[in-house]
Design a protein around this motif. Structure first.
Motif, mmCIF file in Angstrom:
data_model
loop_
_atom_site.group_PDB
_atom_site.id
_atom_site.type_symbol
_atom_site.label_atom_id
_atom_site.label_comp_id
_atom_site.label_asym_id
_atom_site.label_seq_id
_atom_site.Cartn_x
_atom_site.Cartn_y
_atom_site.Cartn_z
ATOM 1 N N GLN A 27 3.401 7.350 128.164
ATOM 2 C CA GLN A 27 2.530 8.582 127.598
ATOM 3 C C GLN A 27 3.455 8.715 125.868
ATOM 4 O OE1 GLN A 27 3.486 11.918 130.070
ATOM 5 N NE2 GLN A 27 1.310 12.011 131.089
ATOM 6 N N GLN A 28 4.697 8.527 126.001
ATOM 7 C CA GLN A 28 5.169 8.564 124.500
ATOM 8 C C GLN A 28 4.738 7.300 123.895
ATOM 9 O OE1 GLN A 28 9.575 8.212 125.483
ATOM 10 N NE2 GLN A 28 9.743 10.573 125.672
ATOM 11 N N ARG A 29 4.817 6.303 124.330
ATOM 12 C CA ARG A 29 4.036 5.080 123.498
ATOM 13 C C ARG A 29 2.552 5.376 123.231
ATOM 14 N NH1 ARG A 29 6.434 1.926 127.394
ATOM 15 N NH2 ARG A 29 4.557 1.761 128.516
ATOM 16 N N ALA A 30 1.712 6.067 124.160
ATOM 17 C CA ALA A 30 0.507 6.461 123.439
ATOM 18 C C ALA A 30 0.400 7.393 122.525
ATOM 19 C CB ALA A 30 -0.262 6.966 124.821
ATOM 20 N N ARG A 31 1.460 8.409 122.313
ATOM 21 C CA ARG A 31 1.319 9.275 121.538
ATOM 22 C C ARG A 31 1.864 8.598 120.322
ATOM 23 N NH1 ARG A 31 3.020 13.189 125.398
ATOM 24 N NH2 ARG A 31 5.248 12.582 125.124
ATOM 25 N N ALA A 32 2.724 7.861 120.332
ATOM 26 C CA ALA A 32 3.378 7.159 118.986
ATOM 27 C C ALA A 32 2.181 6.026 118.261
ATOM 28 C CB ALA A 32 4.394 6.373 119.312
ATOM 29 N N GLU A 33 1.303 5.530 119.225
ATOM 30 C CA GLU A 33 0.189 4.791 118.713
ATOM 31 C C GLU A 33 -0.949 5.414 118.314
ATOM 32 O OE1 GLU A 33 -0.214 1.948 121.805
ATOM 33 O OE2 GLU A 33 1.729 1.239 121.411
ATOM 34 N N ALA A 34 -1.090 6.848 118.510
ATOM 35 C CA ALA A 34 -2.397 7.536 118.452
ATOM 36 C C ALA A 34 -2.730 8.029 116.694
ATOM 37 C CB ALA A 34 -2.085 8.978 118.839
ATOM 38 N N PRO A 35 -3.880 7.633 116.342
ATOM 39 C CA PRO A 35 -4.245 7.600 115.291
ATOM 40 C C PRO A 35 -3.824 9.184 114.557
ATOM 41 C CG PRO A 35 -6.346 7.786 116.393
ATOM 42 C CD PRO A 35 -5.188 7.438 117.367
ATOM 43 N N GLU A 36 -3.274 9.206 113.247
ATOM 44 C CA GLU A 36 -3.105 10.579 112.922
ATOM 45 C C GLU A 36 -4.453 11.147 112.544
ATOM 46 O OE1 GLU A 36 -0.546 10.143 109.300
ATOM 47 O OE2 GLU A 36 0.632 8.651 110.508
ATOM 48 N N PRO A 37 -4.370 12.760 112.636
ATOM 49 C CA PRO A 37 -5.582 13.350 112.066
ATOM 50 C C PRO A 37 -5.928 13.254 110.817
ATOM 51 C CG PRO A 37 -3.744 14.839 112.686
ATOM 52 C CD PRO A 37 -3.240 13.484 112.789
ATOM 53 N N ALA A 38 -7.181 13.711 110.367
ATOM 54 C CA ALA A 38 -7.632 13.495 109.071
ATOM 55 C C ALA A 38 -6.974 14.402 108.170
ATOM 56 C CB ALA A 38 -9.215 13.862 109.195
ATOM 57 N N ALA A 39 -7.077 14.151 106.832
ATOM 58 C CA ALA A 39 -6.295 14.885 105.917
ATOM 59 C C ALA A 39 -6.585 16.337 105.701
ATOM 60 C CB ALA A 39 -6.435 14.282 104.341
ATOM 61 N N HIS A 40 -7.852 16.580 106.032
ATOM 62 C CA HIS A 40 -8.266 17.864 106.042
ATOM 63 C C HIS A 40 -7.895 18.739 107.256
ATOM 64 C CE1 HIS A 40 -11.320 16.645 108.897
ATOM 65 N NE2 HIS A 40 -11.845 15.631 107.881
ATOM 66 N N GLY A 41 -7.022 18.101 108.029
ATOM 67 C CA GLY A 41 -6.617 18.911 109.183
ATOM 68 C C GLY A 41 -7.357 18.998 110.213
ATOM 69 N N ARG A 42 -8.595 18.525 110.408
ATOM 70 C CA ARG A 42 -9.579 18.511 111.556
ATOM 71 C C ARG A 42 -9.192 17.255 112.281
ATOM 72 N NH1 ARG A 42 -15.406 20.555 109.160
ATOM 73 N NH2 ARG A 42 -14.384 22.390 108.212
ATOM 74 N N GLU A 43 -9.721 17.152 113.388
ATOM 75 C CA GLU A 43 -9.727 15.839 114.352
ATOM 76 C C GLU A 43 -10.623 14.911 113.832
ATOM 77 O OE1 GLU A 43 -9.764 16.264 118.297
ATOM 78 O OE2 GLU A 43 -8.289 17.986 118.626
ATOM 79 N N GLY A 44 -10.400 13.718 113.704
ATOM 80 C CA GLY A 44 -11.368 12.868 113.399
ATOM 81 C C GLY A 44 -12.660 12.618 114.226
ATOM 82 N N LEU A 45 -13.518 11.575 114.198
ATOM 83 C CA LEU A 45 -14.756 11.560 114.869
ATOM 84 C C LEU A 45 -14.409 11.534 116.495
ATOM 85 C CD1 LEU A 45 -16.565 8.839 113.050
ATOM 86 C CD2 LEU A 45 -17.052 11.412 112.795
ATOM 87 N N ASN A 46 -15.107 12.279 117.303
ATOM 88 C CA ASN A 46 -15.152 12.141 118.707
ATOM 89 C C ASN A 46 -15.683 11.053 119.192
ATOM 90 O OD1 ASN A 46 -14.220 14.921 118.716
ATOM 91 N ND2 ASN A 46 -16.119 15.832 118.930
ATOM 92 N N GLU A 47 -14.681 10.186 120.056
ATOM 93 C CA GLU A 47 -15.076 8.940 120.577
ATOM 94 C C GLU A 47 -15.369 9.223 121.942
ATOM 95 O OE1 GLU A 47 -11.566 6.395 120.176
ATOM 96 O OE2 GLU A 47 -11.413 6.852 118.188
ATOM 97 N N ALA A 48 -16.316 8.364 122.335
ATOM 98 C CA ALA A 48 -16.452 8.480 123.799
ATOM 99 C C ALA A 48 -15.561 8.482 124.732
ATOM 100 C CB ALA A 48 -17.682 7.202 124.133
#
Length: 56
Positions: free
Chosen positions: A23-44
């Protein structure tokens, strides 16, 4: 504790440690949220492991 109980407990502790590290590795590899503070596109989402509810 019996030897069998201790072995199961040790195996469970090792499994939990592996899970936490993954889980720690997954969080470290997660893409950063967009600059405007919202989450990125919802993936399937991957398909659920639960079976679909049956209709009578």
């Amino acid at each position: 504790m019996t030897d069998d109980k201790e072995a199961r407990r040790a195996a469970a502790l090792r499994a939990n440690l592996r899970k936490r590290k993954a889980q720690q590795r997954a969080r470290a590899e997660a893409p950063e949220p967009a600059a405007h503070g919202r989450e990125g596109l919802n993936e399937a989402r991957p398909p659920s492991s639960e079976p679909a509810p049956r209709k009578p």
